[in-house]
Design an enzyme around this catalytic site. Structure first.
Site, PDB file in Angstrom:
ATOM      1  N   SER A  67      -2.617  -4.625   4.018  1.00 34.67           N
ATOM      2  CA  SER A  67      -2.565  -3.928   5.310  1.00 34.67           C
ATOM      3  C   SER A  67      -3.976  -3.597   5.781  1.00 34.67           C
ATOM      4  O   SER A  67      -4.182  -3.247   6.945  1.00 34.67           O
ATOM      5  CB  SER A  67      -1.725  -2.654   5.190  1.00 34.67           C
ATOM      6  OG  SER A  67      -2.124  -1.889   4.077  1.00 34.67           O
ATOM      7  N   GLU A 203      10.446  -2.762   1.034  1.00 34.10           N
ATOM      8  CA  GLU A 203       9.991  -2.416   2.389  1.00 34.10           C
ATOM      9  C   GLU A 203      11.091  -2.714   3.407  1.00 34.10           C
ATOM     10  O   GLU A 203      11.634  -3.820   3.466  1.00 34.10           O
ATOM     11  CB  GLU A 203       8.721  -3.215   2.739  1.00 34.10           C
ATOM     12  CG  GLU A 203       8.223  -2.906   4.144  1.00 34.10           C
ATOM     13  CD  GLU A 203       6.786  -3.314   4.411  1.00 34.10           C
ATOM     14  OE1 GLU A 203       6.095  -3.812   3.492  1.00 34.10           O
ATOM     15  OE2 GLU A 203       6.346  -3.123   5.566  1.00 34.10           O
TER      16      GLU A 203
HETATM   17  O1  KIV Z   1      -0.300  -3.870   2.250  1.00 37.19           O
HETATM   18  C1  KIV Z   1       0.333  -2.801   2.162  1.00 37.19           C
HETATM   19  O2  KIV Z   1      -0.133  -1.729   2.583  1.00 37.19           O
HETATM   20  C2  KIV Z   1       1.643  -2.829   1.552  1.00 37.19           C
HETATM   21  C3  KIV Z   1       2.468  -1.592   1.634  1.00 37.19           C
HETATM   22  C4  KIV Z   1       3.068  -1.500   2.978  1.00 37.19           C
HETATM   23  C5  KIV Z   1       3.481  -1.533   0.565  1.00 37.19           C
HETATM   24  O3  KIV Z   1       2.038  -3.830   1.036  1.00 37.19           O
END
Ligand code: KIV
Length: 286
Positions: A67, A203
């Protein structure tokens, strides 16, 4: 003190959040928390300073998520994130923390070719960044990768449900709503556990299904938009502190308004500079 009270107090001193331990948390501590039925919090982190704040707050597990593509690198999705970017930011988070278990995400393209590529990149994250575990998306479809990485001695988290690296085929929507999809999610979760994963991220899946997965596994589930029935909860830190601009997912709870606070501080500084109120004598060397 009765034996029961002594046992309870010994257990609470081991708690992942609020416990007294100061050494770095391991996957064995995570397994013990599941046995105790303890719920625990996890946040994403992408830099040393913010990670140190979360570490001092007692957050026991941090995910250097891909993310970062959206939150820190200005990409529209997680897809462009590279191993170099993941390694750099994961190393910063490890350096900024003393207690939390740090999980590094394997970005898109770093494990899809097969188990050997997956192991090479997981090893890089452990050796160069110092993470304690890695995460990859997919259950059955990533089974050979999970197995080989675990066999090599690197703990793995599997990410199921909405898997953002598949945005181009999946979109961003709740997963596991049909009977068939729910059945597949359960199979994926069990397959990940059998392959040696020590935890499963769920998720955007219906709460009832996430609770069922949680009951059927002996490893912990970490929910994000998966209701209250999982063992742990994870949020993207910029979403939960109100730093993210624009729309945030409905499953996020906002605990602060950092975007407002930072913007106000920047404007106050700018006004002081333009108006001559900064610097003052106490900020000046002679
Ligand atoms: O990349 C991320 O932040 C994630 C979370 C949403 C679990 O995979």
């Amino acid at each position: 003190m009765t034996l029961q009270a002594a046992q309870k107090s010994a257990d609470s001193s081991k708690a992942l959040y609020g416990g007294k331990g100061t050494r770095r948390i391991t996957v064995h501590d995570i397994a013990a928390a599941k046995e105790r039925g303890e719920k625990w919090p996890m946040l994403t982190a992408y830099d040393a300073m913010t990670a140190s704040v979360f570490d001092e707050a007692g957050i026991p597990v941090m995910l250097v998520g891909d993310s970062m593509g959206n939150t820190h690198l200005g990409y529209e999705t997680t897809v462009p994130v590279t191993m170099d970017e993941m390694t750099l930011l994961s190393a910063a988070v490890v350096r900024g923390t003393r207690r939390a278990l740090i999980i590094g995400d394997l970005p898109f393209g770093s494990y899809q070719e097969g188990p050997v590529q997956a192991l090479r990149n997981a090893t890089r994250l452990v050796k160069e960044a110092g993470v304690g575990a890695v995460k990859l998306e997919g259950g059955e479809r990533s089974l050979p990768q999970t197995e080989l990485i675990v066999q090599a001695g690197i703990p793995v988290v599997s990410h199921l449900g909405l898997t953002p690296q598949s945005v181009n085929t999946m979109g961003y929507r709740v997963q596991g709503r049909s009977d068939e999809a729910a059945h597949q999610l359960l199979k994926d979760a069990k397959a990940a556990q059998d392959a040696g994963a020590f935890a499963v991220v769920l998720e955007m899946v219906p709460a009832e299904l996430a609770a069922e997965v949680t009951r059927s596994l002996h490893i912990p589930t970490v929910g994000i938009g998966a209701g209250a029935g999982t063992d742990a909860q994870v949020l993207v830190w910029t979403d939960m502190t109100g730093l993210t601009g624009g729309k945030v997912p409905r499953f996020t709870k906002q605990y602060a308004n950092l975007r407002q606070t930072l913007g106000d501080a920047a404007k106050a500084f700018a006004d002081d500079v333009v108006g001559g109120a900064f610097p003052q004598e106490e900020h000046t060397f002679h």
